[in-house]
Design an enzyme around this catalytic site. Sequence first.
Site, PDB file in Angstrom:
ATOM      1  N   HIS A 112       0.835  -1.204   0.000  1.00 60.67           N
ATOM      2  CA  HIS A 112       0.000   0.000   0.000  1.00 60.67           C
ATOM      3  C   HIS A 112       0.871   1.257   0.000  1.00 60.67           C
ATOM      4  O   HIS A 112       0.678   2.162  -0.816  1.00 60.67           O
ATOM      5  CB  HIS A 112      -0.909  -0.037   1.239  1.00 60.67           C
ATOM      6  CG  HIS A 112      -1.717   1.196   1.459  1.00 60.67           C
ATOM      7  ND1 HIS A 112      -3.074   1.263   1.193  1.00 60.67           N
ATOM      8  CD2 HIS A 112      -1.385   2.426   1.950  1.00 60.67           C
ATOM      9  CE1 HIS A 112      -3.528   2.461   1.498  1.00 60.67           C
ATOM     10  NE2 HIS A 112      -2.521   3.185   1.968  1.00 60.67           N
ATOM     11  N   GLU A 113       1.842   1.306   0.922  1.00 55.41           N
ATOM     12  CA  GLU A 113       2.692   2.496   1.011  1.00 55.41           C
ATOM     13  C   GLU A 113       3.579   2.630  -0.222  1.00 55.41           C
ATOM     14  O   GLU A 113       3.844   3.745  -0.690  1.00 55.41           O
ATOM     15  CB  GLU A 113       3.535   2.456   2.289  1.00 55.41           C
ATOM     16  CG  GLU A 113       2.732   2.414   3.584  1.00 55.41           C
ATOM     17  CD  GLU A 113       1.701   3.533   3.710  1.00 55.41           C
ATOM     18  OE1 GLU A 113       1.855   4.574   3.047  1.00 55.41           O
ATOM     19  OE2 GLU A 113       0.723   3.360   4.466  1.00 55.41           O
TER      20      GLU A 113
ATOM     21  N   HIS B  86       1.626   4.228  -2.965  1.00 51.48           N
ATOM     22  CA  HIS B  86       1.419   5.673  -2.810  1.00 51.48           C
ATOM     23  C   HIS B  86       2.457   6.476  -3.600  1.00 51.48           C
ATOM     24  O   HIS B  86       2.218   7.626  -3.965  1.00 51.48           O
ATOM     25  CB  HIS B  86       1.480   6.073  -1.333  1.00 51.48           C
ATOM     26  CG  HIS B  86       0.157   6.006  -0.640  1.00 51.48           C
ATOM     27  ND1 HIS B  86      -1.015   6.468  -1.210  1.00 51.48           N
ATOM     28  CD2 HIS B  86      -0.189   5.545   0.589  1.00 51.48           C
ATOM     29  CE1 HIS B  86      -2.017   6.286  -0.368  1.00 51.48           C
ATOM     30  NE2 HIS B  86      -1.554   5.717   0.726  1.00 51.48           N
TER      31      HIS B  86
ATOM     32  N   GLU C 228      -6.004   6.470  -1.833  1.00 51.27           N
ATOM     33  CA  GLU C 228      -5.973   5.360  -0.881  1.00 51.27           C
ATOM     34  C   GLU C 228      -6.510   4.082  -1.515  1.00 51.27           C
ATOM     35  O   GLU C 228      -6.020   2.984  -1.247  1.00 51.27           O
ATOM     36  CB  GLU C 228      -6.766   5.711   0.381  1.00 51.27           C
ATOM     37  CG  GLU C 228      -6.190   6.878   1.189  1.00 51.27           C
ATOM     38  CD  GLU C 228      -4.793   6.587   1.716  1.00 51.27           C
ATOM     39  OE1 GLU C 228      -4.451   5.404   1.910  1.00 51.27           O
ATOM     40  OE2 GLU C 228      -4.044   7.554   1.947  1.00 51.27           O
TER      41      GLU C 228
ATOM     42  N   ASP D 131      -4.627   0.580  -1.883  1.00 49.51           N
ATOM     43  CA  ASP D 131      -5.196  -0.679  -1.397  1.00 49.51           C
ATOM     44  C   ASP D 131      -5.183  -1.738  -2.488  1.00 49.51           C
ATOM     45  O   ASP D 131      -4.781  -2.884  -2.269  1.00 49.51           O
ATOM     46  CB  ASP D 131      -6.632  -0.471  -0.908  1.00 49.51           C
ATOM     47  CG  ASP D 131      -6.704   0.226   0.441  1.00 49.51           C
ATOM     48  OD1 ASP D 131      -5.681   0.252   1.152  1.00 49.51           O
ATOM     49  OD2 ASP D 131      -7.788   0.741   0.788  1.00 49.51           O
TER      50      ASP D 131
ATOM     51  N   HIS E 295      -9.605   8.017   3.030  1.00 52.58           N
ATOM     52  CA  HIS E 295      -9.719   6.560   3.056  1.00 52.58           C
ATOM     53  C   HIS E 295     -11.190   6.160   2.931  1.00 52.58           C
ATOM     54  O   HIS E 295     -12.062   6.786   3.524  1.00 52.58           O
ATOM     55  CB  HIS E 295      -9.186   5.980   4.373  1.00 52.58           C
ATOM     56  CG  HIS E 295      -7.761   6.306   4.656  1.00 52.58           C
ATOM     57  ND1 HIS E 295      -7.384   7.506   5.238  1.00 52.58           N
ATOM     58  CD2 HIS E 295      -6.621   5.613   4.455  1.00 52.58           C
ATOM     59  CE1 HIS E 295      -6.064   7.523   5.374  1.00 52.58           C
ATOM     60  NE2 HIS E 295      -5.584   6.383   4.904  1.00 52.58           N
TER      61      HIS E 295
ATOM     62  N   ARG F  78     -12.740  -0.800   1.902  1.00 50.91           N
ATOM     63  CA  ARG F  78     -11.307  -0.954   1.645  1.00 50.91           C
ATOM     64  C   ARG F  78     -11.011  -2.423   1.365  1.00 50.91           C
ATOM     65  O   ARG F  78     -10.175  -2.751   0.517  1.00 50.91           O
ATOM     66  CB  ARG F  78     -10.481  -0.479   2.847  1.00 50.91           C
ATOM     67  CG  ARG F  78     -10.564   1.006   3.127  1.00 50.91           C
ATOM     68  CD  ARG F  78      -9.525   1.455   4.131  1.00 50.91           C
ATOM     69  NE  ARG F  78      -8.173   1.353   3.572  1.00 50.91           N
ATOM     70  CZ  ARG F  78      -7.084   1.838   4.164  1.00 50.91           C
ATOM     71  NH1 ARG F  78      -7.188   2.432   5.342  1.00 50.91           N
ATOM     72  NH2 ARG F  78      -5.899   1.722   3.597  1.00 50.91           N
TER      73      ARG F  78
END
Length: 296
Positions: free
Chosen positions: A133-134, A137, A194, A198, A256, A262
Site C-alpha cells: 500500500h505504502e 502511494h 488510498e 489498497d 480513506h 477498503r
Amino acid sequence: MNNLQSVYRERIKNLDWMSPATKEKALAKLDAFTKKIGYPDKWKKYDDVEISKDSYFNNQLSINKHNYNEMIKKAGKPVDKTEWGMTPPTVNAYYNPTFNEIVFPAGILQFPFFDKDADDAVNYGGIGMVIGHEMTHGFDDQGRQYDKDGNLKDWWTAEDATKFKARVQVMINQYNQYTVLEGLHVNGALTQGENLADNGGLAIAYQAFKNTPEGKSDTKIDGFTPDQRFFLGFAQIWRVKIREESQRTRINVDPHSPPKYRVNGAVFNMPAFYQAFNIKPTDKLYRPDSIRVKVW
C-alpha cells in the site's frame, strides 16, 4: 519488504499500458525508496516539556512551545532526512513523496498486522498488504507527481498519464457505487489515492506471498487454504467499528474509504480472490472482469 519491492519491479516491467520511457523512471523511483522500519536511529528529547497532573491546558502550552522551538531550530539548516513523521508506538505507516520513503513504526509491526509466529499467508495479507500500500502511494494520483529524488516533477509521457487516469476512473466509478448509509455513498474521487494504494498493495502482496513455500503449497491450516488465509489476513486488519455520526463526517473528509469497502473494493478486483473462495458470476458480489480495476 524486499520481496514486495522485487515483485513490484516485475509488475512495472510487465505493464501493458506504460511506455518503456516511463517504466524506466518508475523503476528508478521504486529502487530509490528509503525504508524506515521500527524506530529512528536518533531519538527526540523532550527535556524542556513540563507535564503535571494539575493542568491540562499548561501541559498543552508546554508541548506547543517545545514543538515551536523544534521547528524554529531547523530554519536555515539542511533537511534531516533521518527524521520520522510518526512516533515508534504509532499504529500506522506512511509514504513521504518529498523524501521518497516508506515508513513502518514498531506500533504497526504487531498483530493483527504482523506476527512473527504466524504463517506467511496471514502476514503477507496483513503487513504485506500495508507495505505494498505504502509503496503504491509513490505511484498514486499524488505520489506519481514526484520523481525519485522527491522533486515535484512530471516524469510521465502524456500518453501514459492519459492511460493511467482512464484506469483510475474505472476505480472511481466502482467506489462511487458503494452505499455507506442510506443516501450516503463513498466519494470515489476523494478516496482515489488510498483506493489505488489498497488495490495495488494487495495485488503486490499476493504475488509476493505466492513466491513463498506456503504460497506454492495447498496445505490447509484451520481448514483454510493458503490463499484463503491470505485474504482473511487482509480482511481482519480492517475489523473496525465506527459510529454512524462519525461515519457521516468521515465520508466527506477522510481520503480513506470506510474499512468494509477498503476490503471488498480491493478483493473484488482480484481473480485470485474469486478462485480462492469459488465465487461464481451468479453470486451477489461478483464483479465482471471487464470492469475490474487494473493499474499496478
